[in-house]
Design a protein around this motif. Structure first.
Motif, short mmCIF file in Angstrom:
data_model
loop_
_atom_site.label_atom_id
_atom_site.label_comp_id
_atom_site.label_asym_id
_atom_site.label_seq_id
_atom_site.Cartn_x
_atom_site.Cartn_y
_atom_site.Cartn_z
N ILE A 260 0.76 -1.39 0.09
CA ILE A 260 0.01 0.00 -0.05
C ILE A 260 0.75 1.24 -0.05
CG2 ILE A 260 -0.33 0.08 2.44
CD1 ILE A 260 -2.87 1.27 -0.16
N ASP A 261 2.05 1.23 0.67
CA ASP A 261 2.87 2.33 0.69
C ASP A 261 3.28 2.83 -0.59
OD1 ASP A 261 2.63 2.92 3.28
OD2 ASP A 261 4.39 1.59 4.07
N GLU A 262 3.84 1.82 -1.43
CA GLU A 262 4.41 2.01 -2.90
C GLU A 262 2.88 2.51 -3.66
OE1 GLU A 262 6.37 2.52 -6.35
OE2 GLU A 262 7.13 2.53 -4.16
N TYR A 263 1.91 1.81 -3.46
CA TYR A 263 0.91 2.06 -4.54
C TYR A 263 0.33 3.55 -4.08
CZ TYR A 263 -3.09 1.68 -7.28
OH TYR A 263 -4.10 1.77 -8.41
N ARG A 264 0.48 3.97 -2.82
CA ARG A 264 0.23 5.27 -2.33
C ARG A 264 1.16 6.25 -3.04
NH1 ARG A 264 0.85 4.98 2.65
NH2 ARG A 264 -1.28 4.18 3.14
N ARG A 265 2.49 5.99 -3.14
CA ARG A 265 3.53 6.84 -3.76
C ARG A 265 3.27 6.93 -5.16
NH1 ARG A 265 7.56 6.93 -6.65
NH2 ARG A 265 7.30 4.78 -7.30
N GLN A 266 2.95 5.91 -5.94
CA GLN A 266 2.61 5.83 -7.44
C GLN A 266 1.34 7.14 -7.72
OE1 GLN A 266 2.83 2.33 -9.65
NE2 GLN A 266 4.60 1.58 -8.31
N VAL A 267 0.23 6.67 -6.87
CA VAL A 267 -0.87 7.67 -6.80
C VAL A 267 -0.45 9.11 -6.65
CG1 VAL A 267 -3.12 8.09 -5.91
CG2 VAL A 267 -2.52 5.64 -6.33
N GLU A 268 0.18 9.26 -5.48
CA GLU A 268 0.54 10.69 -5.18
C GLU A 268 1.34 11.13 -6.37
OE1 GLU A 268 -0.30 12.64 -2.54
OE2 GLU A 268 -1.46 11.07 -1.55
N GLU A 269 2.17 10.57 -7.13
CA GLU A 269 2.97 10.94 -8.12
C GLU A 269 2.06 11.31 -9.37
OE1 GLU A 269 5.74 8.36 -10.57
OE2 GLU A 269 7.12 9.33 -9.04
N GLU A 270 0.98 10.38 -9.52
CA GLU A 270 0.14 10.88 -10.80
C GLU A 270 -0.66 11.77 -10.37
OE1 GLU A 270 -1.40 10.68 -14.22
OE2 GLU A 270 0.16 9.06 -13.80
N TRP A 271 -1.16 11.91 -9.21
CA TRP A 271 -2.03 12.78 -8.66
C TRP A 271 -1.75 14.49 -8.82
CZ3 TRP A 271 -3.74 14.71 -3.06
CH2 TRP A 271 -4.89 15.22 -3.08
N VAL A 272 -0.17 14.49 -8.98
CA VAL A 272 0.52 15.93 -9.08
C VAL A 272 -0.17 16.48 -10.28
CG1 VAL A 272 2.59 17.02 -9.58
CG2 VAL A 272 2.29 15.39 -7.64
N HIS A 273 -0.28 15.79 -11.31
CA HIS A 273 -0.68 16.24 -12.66
C HIS A 273 -2.19 16.55 -12.82
CE1 HIS A 273 3.23 15.05 -13.86
NE2 HIS A 273 3.12 13.61 -13.51
N LEU A 274 -2.74 15.97 -11.94
CA LEU A 274 -4.46 16.19 -11.80
C LEU A 274 -4.89 17.17 -10.80
CD1 LEU A 274 -5.15 12.23 -12.20
CD2 LEU A 274 -5.25 14.01 -13.98
N LYS A 275 -4.21 17.24 -9.50
CA LYS A 275 -4.66 17.91 -8.58
C LYS A 275 -4.85 19.57 -8.97
CE LYS A 275 -3.68 18.71 -3.52
NZ LYS A 275 -2.79 18.67 -2.45
#
Length: 564
Positions: A260-275
């Protein structure tokens, strides 16, 4: 409730025309079944053992009386006189002719309904709390958010061909009645210390071959960022979810594999472009959608009613029904009524065309023309005056819809199983009926108290057996139907996955197996301790020991082959 706008009408109209031509070409032989399969599934049409099954979307379980009457019309005109409500808050018709399916979709469109995205590797129907908007413990009404997710996900080009199907559930109350822990994304409304609304976000939940409870990926997501965060989750899954193995394609497998920690990191990385981008929700947009869910014209009523209190005191049957089938309402003088589709002798979740029409009539007369479908395969009248409860009970009882068993043993969740589904390993409905018949005594059921018994005909877990306090799974053993039993599962705020107690049983043994499990509970429970709490306190060992202590002899088994 939500009403179609011009875009909804246009989308559905064009889809029906497209599908009608696809059916024409299939019937003429221009399309082979392998070519047609993906097209019909996009419109909710499955090929089952005996006929086609049509699954109709009921967004977040909310229905108007007109829509319920359309179900009744479909049941008697195109099916065999009944429909089946599912754990996904949808309805299925199991005896559909292919040539009739475009006409059914056309008729559904007249009451603003469709079957789009009820199948396929896409975002499915978003589910929610059946008491949304009226629950006494509600933090926020989740229906506007569920509708926003529906509008966003319908025909979303990026997520039309995901690695596997994708399910989202949203809960707006203190008690989780949306089973958020066993969804690909679970959203639970919360307020922070400042009183601001947000969501605790879970990812990677699900049942099937690998039952897993969702992991918290975000403790507090401000509501404005709901859609961009969901999009980031889906983008990561869409890119890295497995497509080489259908059994390992769900998001839960990806989350488990990388953590879950790595998945969260990848989501946060992708979210930078959407937030904070165009997908960010505004108050104006939320207000636009929320306007469809305005409160009905409630009367200013006393908290109680003298005639009601008298009936409650004099009529034990009515009092029992009130205890099990009536829920508190946030507005004084009103209550939510659960119409039980679990009368003994009837397949759980089934309703006849007569009952469907009757429930629509009840809604018009007593509940502002609105109904809800529950995860437990029942139907709710959400806004009944307390003064009308006795009258509603009498009428519902006459139609077989007032069995006072909500939350009790015979309020079973059950998939259609081997009687209909081509994926099933074993029949589910006969098992449910045999158990209901053995434990039909309502006094016994009320003494046993809250207990969830869930039955699935195969490992796909459409009956949610993994999260049943008692779970039953149909399995195939050398061409014979057998049943595996698990204990300790639960949905809600304290979700858990049940543990298998041992070797499987024949169909004929199942009522006795349940009887032995309950004997241990009655013997070991402390005062008013619930079944699930007794199992958690003791573990499965004493239940297993008693169940297997002596062979269960039936007409079909003897001592040597009692277990397999």
């Amino acid at each position: 409730m939500y009403r179609y706008d011009q875009y909804d009408h246009q989308i559905v109209k064009e889809r029906i025309a497209q599908y009608r031509d696809q059916v024409r070409r299939r019937l003429s032989g221009e399309l082979l079944e392998d070519e047609f399969r993906i097209l019909r599934l996009q419109n909710g049409l499955y090929l089952q053992r005996h006929a086609y099954m049509l699954r109709i979307a009921v967004p977040y379980g909310l229905l108007s009386s007109a829509q319920m009457r359309m179900f009744a019309h479909i049941a008697r005109t195109y099916d065999r006189g009944y429909g089946h409500f599912t754990t996904r808050q949808n309805i299925q018709f199991n005896w559909i002719k292919l040539e009739d399916s475009p006409e059914i979709l056309e008729k559904l469109s007249t009451v603003e309904m469709h079957a789009i995205q009820t199948s396929g590797n896409c975002v499915r129907n978003t589910t929610s709390d059946q008491f949304a908007g009226v629950a006494a413990d509600e933090i926020i009404d989740p229906r506007p958010y569920a509708e926003i997710i529906r509008e966003w996900s319908t025909f979303h080009p990026e997520f039309a061909y995901l690695p596997r199907k994708f399910k989202i559930a949203i809960n707006g109350a203190e008690q989780d009645r949306a089973a958020t822990a066993v969804h690909d994304i679970g959203l639970h409304a919360v307020r922070n210390d400042k009183g601001e609304v947000g969501f605790r976000v879970l990812v990677g939940g699900g049942m099937g071959r690998t039952p897993i409870l969702g992991s918290v990926i975000c403790e507090f997501l401000p509501w404005q960022h709901l859609m961009t965060y969901i999009e980031a989750i889906l983008r990561v899954y869409n890119q890295y979810g497995r497509r080489d193995n259908i059994y390992k394609a769900r998001i839960k497998i990806l989350v488990k594999a990388i953590g879950i920690d790595e998945y969260r990191r990848q989501v946060e990385e992708e979210w930078v472009h959407l937030k904070d981008g165009p997908g960010t929700l505004t108050q104006e947009e939320l207000d636009r959608v929320a306007a469809y869910f305005t409160l009905p014209a409630y009367e200013k009523l006393p908290v109680s009613d003298a005639t009601f209190e008298l009936k409650k005191a004099e009529d034990k049957a009515f009092a029992n029904w009130l205890k099990r089938n009536v829920q508190p309402h946030k507005v004084p003088g009103y209550a939510a009524v659960v119409l039980s589709l679990k009368k003994p002798g009837v397949p759980p979740g089934d309703a006849t065309d007569v009952q469907l029409d009757f429930m629509a009539d009840l809604a018009d007369k007593y509940s502002f023309g609105e109904l809800r479908v529950t995860h437990e395969q029942n139907v709710v009248l959400s806004d009944v005056r307390i003064a009308d409860l006795y009258e509603v009970w009498e009428q519902a009882k006459a139609q077989g819809l007032a069995t006072p068993n909500i939350g009790l043993l015979t309020d079973m969740i059950c998939c259609p199983g081997g009687d209909f589904c081509s994926l099933a390993n074993a029949k589910s409905i006969p098992i449910a009926q045999a158990i209901a018949e053995r434990f039909e005594n309502l006094d016994f059921q009320h003494d046993i108290g809250d207990i969830e018994l869930n039955i699935s005909g195969c490992i796909n877990a459409c009956g949610h057996h993994h999260v049943g306090n008692i779970g039953i799974l149909g399995v195939d053993k050398d061409g014979s139907e057998w049943y595996q039993v698990s204990l300790g599962g639960a949905q809600g705020n304290e979700s858990s996955v049940g543990r298998i107690i041992g070797p499987s049983f024949s169909a004929a043994q199942m009522p006795t197996v349940i009887e032995r499990v309950l004997e241990v509970y009655v013997r070991e429970r402390i005062e008013d301790e619930r079944f699930i709490d007794t199992v958690r306190r003791l573990g499965v060992a004493p239940f297993k020991e008693h169940v297997y202590a002596t062979p269960i002899k039936t007409e079909e088994t003897t001592g040597e082959d009692a277990y397999a």
